[in-house]
Motif scaffolding. Structure first.
Motif, PDB file in Angstrom:
ATOM      1  N   ARG A  67       0.891  -1.100   0.044  1.00  0.00           N
ATOM      2  CA  ARG A  67      -0.002  -0.063   0.134  1.00  0.00           C
ATOM      3  C   ARG A  67       0.742   1.063   0.044  1.00  0.00           C
ATOM      4  O   ARG A  67       2.024   1.307   0.566  1.00  0.00           O
ATOM      5  CB  ARG A  67      -1.029  -0.007   1.219  1.00  0.00           C
ATOM      6  N   ARG A  68       0.619   2.209  -0.736  1.00  0.00           N
ATOM      7  CA  ARG A  68       1.273   3.368  -0.753  1.00  0.00           C
ATOM      8  C   ARG A  68       1.572   4.293   0.436  1.00  0.00           C
ATOM      9  O   ARG A  68       0.393   4.409   1.301  1.00  0.00           O
ATOM     10  CB  ARG A  68       0.661   4.663  -1.739  1.00  0.00           C
ATOM     11  N   GLN A  69       2.543   4.266   1.258  1.00  0.00           N
ATOM     12  CA  GLN A  69       2.869   4.890   2.312  1.00  0.00           C
ATOM     13  C   GLN A  69       4.019   5.638   2.474  1.00  0.00           C
ATOM     14  O   GLN A  69       4.847   5.470   1.574  1.00  0.00           O
ATOM     15  CB  GLN A  69       2.648   4.038   3.424  1.00  0.00           C
ATOM     16  N   SER A  70       4.271   6.655   3.517  1.00  0.00           N
ATOM     17  CA  SER A  70       5.328   7.324   3.786  1.00  0.00           C
ATOM     18  C   SER A  70       6.082   7.184   5.105  1.00  0.00           C
ATOM     19  O   SER A  70       5.167   6.674   6.164  1.00  0.00           O
ATOM     20  CB  SER A  70       5.144   8.644   3.369  1.00  0.00           C
ATOM     21  N   LEU A  71       7.157   7.545   5.127  1.00  0.00           N
ATOM     22  CA  LEU A  71       7.858   7.418   6.615  1.00  0.00           C
ATOM     23  C   LEU A  71       7.989   8.688   7.266  1.00  0.00           C
ATOM     24  O   LEU A  71       8.016   9.849   6.424  1.00  0.00           O
ATOM     25  CB  LEU A  71       9.313   6.867   6.334  1.00  0.00           C
ATOM     26  N   ASN A  72       7.763   8.985   8.497  1.00  0.00           N
ATOM     27  CA  ASN A  72       8.037  10.044   9.116  1.00  0.00           C
ATOM     28  C   ASN A  72       9.781  10.087   9.318  1.00  0.00           C
ATOM     29  O   ASN A  72      10.011   9.721  10.456  1.00  0.00           O
ATOM     30  CB  ASN A  72       7.349  10.104  10.394  1.00  0.00           C
ATOM     31  N   LEU A  73      10.277  10.764   8.593  1.00  0.00           N
ATOM     32  CA  LEU A  73      11.684  10.591   8.668  1.00  0.00           C
ATOM     33  C   LEU A  73      12.244  11.543   9.509  1.00  0.00           C
ATOM     34  O   LEU A  73      11.838  12.843   9.386  1.00  0.00           O
ATOM     35  CB  LEU A  73      12.383  10.657   7.016  1.00  0.00           C
ATOM     36  N   ALA A 125      14.765  -3.125  -2.568  1.00  0.00           N
ATOM     37  CA  ALA A 125      13.701  -4.165  -2.871  1.00  0.00           C
ATOM     38  C   ALA A 125      12.649  -4.103  -2.014  1.00  0.00           C
ATOM     39  O   ALA A 125      11.418  -4.109  -2.165  1.00  0.00           O
ATOM     40  CB  ALA A 125      14.449  -5.167  -3.317  1.00  0.00           C
ATOM     41  N   LEU A 126      13.057  -4.299  -0.630  1.00  0.00           N
ATOM     42  CA  LEU A 126      12.196  -5.040   0.364  1.00  0.00           C
ATOM     43  C   LEU A 126      11.090  -3.912   0.838  1.00  0.00           C
ATOM     44  O   LEU A 126       9.950  -4.088   1.077  1.00  0.00           O
ATOM     45  CB  LEU A 126      12.727  -5.515   1.499  1.00  0.00           C
ATOM     46  N   CYS A 127      11.718  -2.644   0.930  1.00  0.00           N
ATOM     47  CA  CYS A 127      10.808  -1.599   1.407  1.00  0.00           C
ATOM     48  C   CYS A 127       9.943  -0.797   0.373  1.00  0.00           C
ATOM     49  O   CYS A 127       8.960  -0.450   0.426  1.00  0.00           O
ATOM     50  CB  CYS A 127      11.611  -0.448   2.112  1.00  0.00           C
ATOM     51  N   LEU A 128      10.393  -0.861  -0.989  1.00  0.00           N
ATOM     52  CA  LEU A 128       9.626  -0.716  -2.035  1.00  0.00           C
ATOM     53  C   LEU A 128       8.534  -1.815  -2.110  1.00  0.00           C
ATOM     54  O   LEU A 128       7.496  -1.286  -2.582  1.00  0.00           O
ATOM     55  CB  LEU A 128      10.574  -0.468  -3.425  1.00  0.00           C
ATOM     56  N   GLU A 138       9.367   6.682  -0.194  1.00  0.00           N
ATOM     57  CA  GLU A 138      10.962   7.368  -0.065  1.00  0.00           C
ATOM     58  C   GLU A 138      11.833   6.663  -0.766  1.00  0.00           C
ATOM     59  O   GLU A 138      12.930   7.298  -1.050  1.00  0.00           O
ATOM     60  CB  GLU A 138      11.362   7.478   1.679  1.00  0.00           C
ATOM     61  N   PHE A 139      11.865   5.327  -0.897  1.00  0.00           N
ATOM     62  CA  PHE A 139      12.727   4.809  -1.586  1.00  0.00           C
ATOM     63  C   PHE A 139      12.697   4.735  -3.259  1.00  0.00           C
ATOM     64  O   PHE A 139      13.728   4.178  -3.897  1.00  0.00           O
ATOM     65  CB  PHE A 139      12.586   3.171  -1.106  1.00  0.00           C
ATOM     66  N   LEU A 140      11.554   5.533  -3.395  1.00  0.00           N
ATOM     67  CA  LEU A 140      11.595   5.530  -5.016  1.00  0.00           C
ATOM     68  C   LEU A 140      12.442   6.994  -5.478  1.00  0.00           C
ATOM     69  O   LEU A 140      11.806   8.158  -5.828  1.00  0.00           O
ATOM     70  CB  LEU A 140      10.026   5.918  -5.409  1.00  0.00           C
ATOM     71  N   ARG A 141      13.894   6.913  -5.223  1.00  0.00           N
ATOM     72  CA  ARG A 141      14.459   7.812  -5.354  1.00  0.00           C
ATOM     73  C   ARG A 141      15.378   7.607  -6.903  1.00  0.00           C
ATOM     74  O   ARG A 141      15.946   6.647  -7.093  1.00  0.00           O
ATOM     75  CB  ARG A 141      15.600   7.844  -4.471  1.00  0.00           C
ATOM     76  N   PHE A 142      15.307   8.530  -7.601  1.00  0.00           N
ATOM     77  CA  PHE A 142      15.884   8.541  -8.780  1.00  0.00           C
ATOM     78  C   PHE A 142      17.487   8.578  -8.991  1.00  0.00           C
ATOM     79  O   PHE A 142      18.123   8.094  -9.978  1.00  0.00           O
ATOM     80  CB  PHE A 142      15.187   9.390  -9.837  1.00  0.00           C
ATOM     81  N   ASP A 143      18.111   9.120  -8.204  1.00  0.00           N
ATOM     82  CA  ASP A 143      19.466   9.105  -7.982  1.00  0.00           C
ATOM     83  C   ASP A 143      19.839   7.704  -7.537  1.00  0.00           C
ATOM     84  O   ASP A 143      20.931   7.213  -8.048  1.00  0.00           O
ATOM     85  CB  ASP A 143      20.152  10.082  -7.089  1.00  0.00           C
ATOM     86  N   TRP A 144      19.285   7.000  -6.779  1.00  0.00           N
ATOM     87  CA  TRP A 144      19.708   5.731  -6.608  1.00  0.00           C
ATOM     88  C   TRP A 144      19.223   4.911  -7.552  1.00  0.00           C
ATOM     89  O   TRP A 144      20.185   3.757  -7.587  1.00  0.00           O
ATOM     90  CB  TRP A 144      18.715   5.145  -5.166  1.00  0.00           C
TER      91      TRP A 144
END
Length: 344
Positions: A133-139, A267-270, A276-282
Motif C-alpha cells: 500500500r502506498r505509504q510514507s515514513l516520518n523521517l 527492494a524490500l521496502c519498495l 521514500e525509496f522511489l529515489r531516481f538518484d538511487w
C-alpha cells in the motif's frame, strides 16, 4: 558521494513533474522512464534464462518476487489500461520467464542444497505477492556526513552476523500450516535498531508471513505481546533501513558487498510501498551497475562469496556475476516500476 535525504515534499514535486512528462509521453505511446526500466529488467531476466545451470534458491526466490510485482501491474486495470501495447507485451513476456526458469532448474536446486530448497519451496513454485500500500515514513533528520564517517565497514566482520534466529523463524513460518507465531520469533522481529542485513531480514520475516497467509496471526501476536501492528513494525523497520541505505549509498561502489545490501534494502521496502525509496538518484546508480550481459555481480575471488547472509548465500554464475545479487536487482527494478506506475 554524499547525498542528503530528500524531503517528502520534494519527492512529491518530482513525481508530479514526472507524472506530467509521462502523461505527455503516453500520448505518443512511449513513457520516458518506464521503457528504460523495462529494458534493464528484461536484460536481467534474460541473463538468468541463459545461465540456468547456476541459478540457486535465492536467485529463484528473487525471480518469484519479481514475477509477483509484474503480475500486480497486469492485474491492476487502471494501470494496465494506461500502458501502451508495447509495454503490455513486454511485461506479459517477462511474467512467463520465472516459470520457465523454475521448470528447468528445480531439480538441480533440490540436489544442490536439499534442506534449503525444501525450506523455501512454498515461495519458489509460484509468483510471490507481498502486501503493498502506498505509504510514507516520518523521517527524522540526521547528519549523514558525520554518520557516514563513522560507518566503518569490513566485508566480513560487520556485514555478516549470526542468522540462527532468522533461520529458525523462516523455517517455522514457511513450514507451519497453522500459522503459529512463537514468542521467540516475535522477539526477533521486535528487536530494535538492528542494521544492515539484520534489519532487512526482520522485514523479510513479515513478508514471509504474508506469503504463507499468516498475516492475521502475526498481527494478533504483535498486538497481544507488544501492542503494535504489523504496519507499525514495517514502518519502524523501513525508517531505520532508509537511514542505513542513505549511508550505504554514500559509501557503496559497483560490485561491492554494499551494493548487494543496498539492493536488498530498497527492494524490500519498495515492495511494501514506502515511497521514500522511489529515489531516481538511487535508481540511476543501480542501472549503472548492470553489466553488458544483464547481470549484477561482486568482485570477489571466492566462487561462493558471502554477502552478509548465512541463510541466503550468493552463488557465482561466472564472470563475476552473482545469482543472489542479480535476482535482487530484478526485484528492485520491478518494485520500482510498480511503485512508479501505481503512483501516477
Amino acid at each position: 558521494m554524499v547525498r542528503d535525504a530528500p524531503l517528502f515534499a520534494l519527492l512529491l514535486l518530482a513525481l508530479s513533474a514526472l507524472s506530467a512528462s509521462l502523461v505527455d509521453a503516453r500520448e505518443h505511446g512511449q513513457p520516458s522512464l518506464v521503457l528504460p526500466l523495462l529494458d534493464s529488467l528484461e536484460q536481467g531476466l534474460r541473463f538468468f534464462t541463459e545461465n540456468t545451470a547456476s541459478v540457486n534458491v535465492d536467485g529463484m526466490f528473487a525471480l518469484r518476487l519479481t514475477q509477483g510485482q509484474l503480475v500486480d501491474i497486469r492485474n491492476d486495470t487502471r494501470v494496465w489500461d494506461s500502458l501502451s501495447s508495447e509495454i503490455q507485451d513486454k511485461i506479459t513476456a517477462m511474467i512467463e520467464i520465472p516459470d520457465a526458469i523454475y521448470a528447468e532448474t528445480h531439480a538441480q536446486m533440490a540436489q544442490f542444497k536439499p534442506a534449503y530448497f525444501a525450506l523455501f519451496l512454498p515461495a519458489l513454485t509460484r509468483p510471490v505477492h507481498v502486501d503493498w500500500r502506498r505509504q510514507s515514513l516520518n523521517l527524522p533528520t540526521w547528519d549523514i556526513v558525520s554518520e557516514t564517517a563513522d560507518y566503518v565497514m569490513s566485508q566480513q566482520a560487520q556485514t555478516v552476523h549470526n542468522y540462527t534466529e532468522t533461520d529458525i523463524c523462516y523455517s517455522n513460518i514457511l513450514s507451519n500450516s497453522k500459522c503459529e507465531i512463537s514468542k521467540f520469533c516475535a522477539n526477533m522481529l521486535m528487536r530494535p535498531n538492528k542494521k544492515q542485513y539484520a534489519s532487512t531480514h526482520q522485514l523479510l520475516y513479515t513478508q514471509m508471513a504474508e506469503i504463507q497467509g499468516c498475516s492475521e496471526e502475526l498481527e494478533r501476536s504483535l498486538q497481544k505481546w507488544y501492542a503494535k501492528s504489523v504496519d507499525d513494525v514495517k514502518e519502524d523497520l523501513c525508517r531505520n533501513i532508509y537511514k542505513d541505505a542513505s549511508i550505504v549509498y554514500a559509501r557503496t561502489e559497483p560490485a561491492s558487498l554494499l551494493s548487494d545490501l543496498f539492493l536488498e534494502q530498497n527492494a524490500l521496502c519498495l515492495s511494501a510501498g514506502f515511497v521514500e525509496f522511489l529515489r531516481f538518484d538511487w535508481l540511476s546508480a543501480v542501472l549503472s551497475w548492470q553489466r553488458m550481459n544483464g547481470c549484477f555481480g561482486l568482485e570477489l575471488e571466492s566462487a561462493n562469496p558471502v554477502t552478509g547472509r548465512r541463510l541466503l548465500m550468493e552463488r557465482s554464475m561466472g564472470g563475476g556475476c552473482g545469482s543472489h545479487i542479480s535476482g535482487l536487482a530484478t526485484t528492485y527494478l520491478s518494485t520500482f516500476l510498480k511503485n512508479l506506475l501505481f503512483l501516477l
